[in-house]
Design an enzyme around this catalytic site. Structure first.
Site, PDB file in Angstrom:
ATOM      1  CD  GLU A  82      -3.378  -0.626   0.574  1.00 23.92           C
ATOM      2  OE1 GLU A  82      -3.261   0.180  -0.416  1.00 23.92           O
ATOM      3  OE2 GLU A  82      -4.511  -1.085   0.567  1.00 23.92           O
TER       4      GLU A  82
HETATM    5 ZN   LIG Z   1      -6.640  -0.683  -3.592  1.00 22.92          ZN
END
Ligand SMILES: [Zn+2]
Length: 640
Positions: free
Chosen positions: A328
């Protein structure tokens, strides 16, 4: 992972802007960014869908020896979905697969750009970085930079919609502009339909009509099934969900890139219970986080971010038995270009390179020590008779997390603090080669070889090589180091190039035993072959600057000394002699002429000899236009 609060805010934005959701920028689609490709309006660092796919195609055309582009399926609106496959096609080694997907969620601007920059980084540094050459020789890296092209086109043109899903409008939400589509990261065919996915077609995390119902999801699943080893899948993956996979034999990795959150996420998603290979995932995530500054997140109370089902990680780990990691990136969906260029990109290129080194045995290698520094001196001066290779090896440094890791359990990383028991050095090849060089033992730096042993989890090791033992291995010699800890875990391989000046003794000197191949001992160097180069020295002009350049990739002041110039000319004559009197590669200043010459390839704006670095008979024979000279044990250019 869906941030529900943020999703609600987005819905409000969508409702506010629903009537004025014309394209946010004009019709000028010719805008070219810094990279020379079409970029997203207002974000010159991010290529559009067209710009990204064009780059993938350009890489495949410009680097045919490394890159292949393959269509793996189509989106809902019939746009092509591609993978760019990168590997050293001339390498005979068995290759392990790494599959990187990006852009599964449309509004996450940075991930597709990171994926395509990683591809560019690999091809641009091939032939220059020994680490990258080692990765490409032993790994097949497949990259789908645009996994959700329909959604991405909406997200790049209508930022106010915060588009996340694909563009499948065949559900009850089709009249509610901005809410239709399926969340592809809830549509994969493992534990589909469980908690952590929406059954509401208007929901941000709508799971779709059935498992794998979306064409984008189906394309990725089909491709993954084709590249990852079927023998490491479970017979009944749902029933045996908690059983660990065999860590000794598991190979291959899947990496899914999203934004945002600055996390490194590992399975499970469908439940907050430790995965069978938890300890290995803990090691992998800590090491990646030590590079990019993210924080680990996994099931089993390890900073678990919330239940999801039908996601990419659980599918690849649970169904296909592949080590699976999710990045992320950054701190917002539409991350600004300063943050991307100056932090996200450099930090995560390094993290992806590290992941690439784990692919052969990800669960095992991450538990071993890392070579955090490998230093080979510049040995191009003709006066160098020895070179000292140094390595810093640690079982601990890369397990340490950034300071803001308070919300992780105070659990120790049990595989990350062992004493180093050995550091091996491979000279003239990579340990994963089909016939690797015999490893040499490095000694504690400052100690006497073979007498002292390593005493800590972090050590400095050194080994002095005799330059006369390295002749005949080409001007650029691959040197790779691997550490082993007290639990018996080997770590990832790190490599550098050692560049030495060619010697007059090249043809006469027997190869060092450590890097010899099986049959070499049978071949005696005859006086005739040793004397041959000397006898023809006068055939060329020693002062020729072209010849000097051809044999020394990095010219140094030492190259101007009479001794080294004579040496170079001598070796050049040997090549010309065997090559039938043709010119050297570096005589060619035109790319087309260069590529037509046997054993020459145009790289880095220069015509380079591709035979010179191949120090083994089998490696030499794999390269077109090269032939092994059994007497001098050198790979020479051999025009047909
Ligand atoms: Zn995502």
């Amino acid at each position: 992972v869906v941030d529900e609060e943020r999703t609600e805010r987005m819905r409000a934005v969508v409702a506010d802007d629903a009537e004025s959701s014309e394209r946010e920028h004009g019709d000028d689609r010719e805008l070219l960014g810094a990279e020379g490709y079409q970029t997203i309006d207002g974000f010159p660092c991010y290529r559009t869908v067209d710009g990204t796919i064009q780059t993938m195609m350009d890489i495949a055309v410009a680097h045919p020896h490394l890159a292949t582009i393959e269509k793996i399926g189509e989106s809902h609106q019939k746009r092509d979905i591609f993978v760019l496959k990168l590997t050293d096609k001339s390498s005979p080694a068995e290759k392990a697969p790494l599959f990187i997907t990006a852009g599964i969620h449309a509004r996450e601007y940075a991930p597709p750009e990171l994926a395509i920059r990683f591809a560019e980084h690999l091809v641009e540094n091939y032939g220059v970085s020994a680490d990258i050459d080692g990765i490409l020789a032993h790994t097949e890296i497949a990259i789908t930079a645009v996994s959700n092209p329909d959604g991405r086109i909406i997200a790049q043109n209508f930022r106010n919609l915060w588009w996340r899903k694909n563009a499948n409008e065949e559900n009850e939400c089709k009249e509610e502009r901005g809410n239709y589509g399926v969340d592809l990261n809830r549509n994969f065919n493992f534990m589909w339909g469980g908690a952590g996915a929406s059954t509401d077609p208007c929901g941000a995390s709508y799971r779709g009509a059935s498992a794998g119902s979306e064409s984008e999801t189906a394309a990725i699943m089909k491709y993954s099934e084709s590249i990852f080893p079927p023998e490491q899948r479970k017979g009944n993956p749902v029933k045996d969900v908690d059983a660990p996979y065999d860590e000794l034999t598991s190979k291959g990795m899947y990496v899914d890139v999203h934004s945002f959150g600055e996390d490194i996420i590992f399975p499970w998603g469908h439940k907050d219970k430790k995965a069978g290979n938890f300890q290995a995932y803990q090691a992998i995530s800590h090491k990646l986080c030590s590079i990019n500054g993210h924080l680990p997140s996994g099931s089993g109370g390890y900073r678990f971010l919330g239940t999801v089902s039908g996601d990419t990680l659980d599918y690849h780990y649970g169904e296909l038995g592949v080590c699976s990691i999710l990045f992320e990136l950054g701190t917002e969906f539409y991350q600004n270009c300063d943050d991307f260029e100056n932090k996200i990109l450099p930090d995560n290129l390094k993290a992806l390179l590290y992941a690439s080194k784990l692919v052969h045995r990800p669960y095992e290698l991450a538990k071993g020590p890392d070579v955090t520094r490998l230093t080979v001196p510049d040995a191009t001066a003709a006066s160098s008779s020895t070179v000292e290779v140094k390595a810093r090896v640690s079982d601990r440094e890369m397990t340490q997390l950034p300071n803001n890791s308070d919300d992780l359990p105070p659990e120790t990383l049990s595989t990350g603090n062992q004493r180093i028991v050995s550091v091996k050095l491979f000279v003239g090849g990579h340990p994963y080669d089909p016939s690797p060089p015999e490893p040499l033992d490095m000694s504690p730096a400052g100690g006497v070889g073979g007498e002292a042993s390593f005493a800590s989890h972090t050590v400095d090791a050194a080994l002095t090589l005799d330059v006369s033992d390295l002749t005949g291995m080409g001007p650029q010699i691959m040197v790779c180091a691997v550490g082993t800890d007290a639990m018996g875990f080997d770590g990832p391989v790190s490599c550098e190039y050692l560049t030495i000046a060619p010697r007059t003794t090249a043809a006469a000197s027997p190869p060092p035993p450590a890097v010899d191949e099986g049959s070499a001992a049978q071949q005696q160097t005859t006086p005739a072959s040793a004397g041959k180069p000397q006898s023809t020295t006068t055939a060329t002009t020693p002062e020729s600057p072209t010849i000097t350049t051809s044999l020394q990739q990095t010219p140094t002041p030492a190259a101007a000394t009479p001794q080294s110039t004579t040496t170079k000319a001598t070796t050049t004559v040997t090549q010309n002699d065997i090559g039938g009197g043709v010119q050297t590669c570096s005589d060619q200043s035109i790319e087309g002429d260069c590529n037509e010459m046997a054993g020459c390839k145009w790289k880095k704006d220069k015509c380079q000899d591709v035979c010179a670095g191949k120090n083994k008979r089998d490696k030499c024979h794999k390269v077109g236009g090269c032939a092994w000279d059994g007497k001098s044990k050198i790979c020479l250019r051999s025009p047909p």
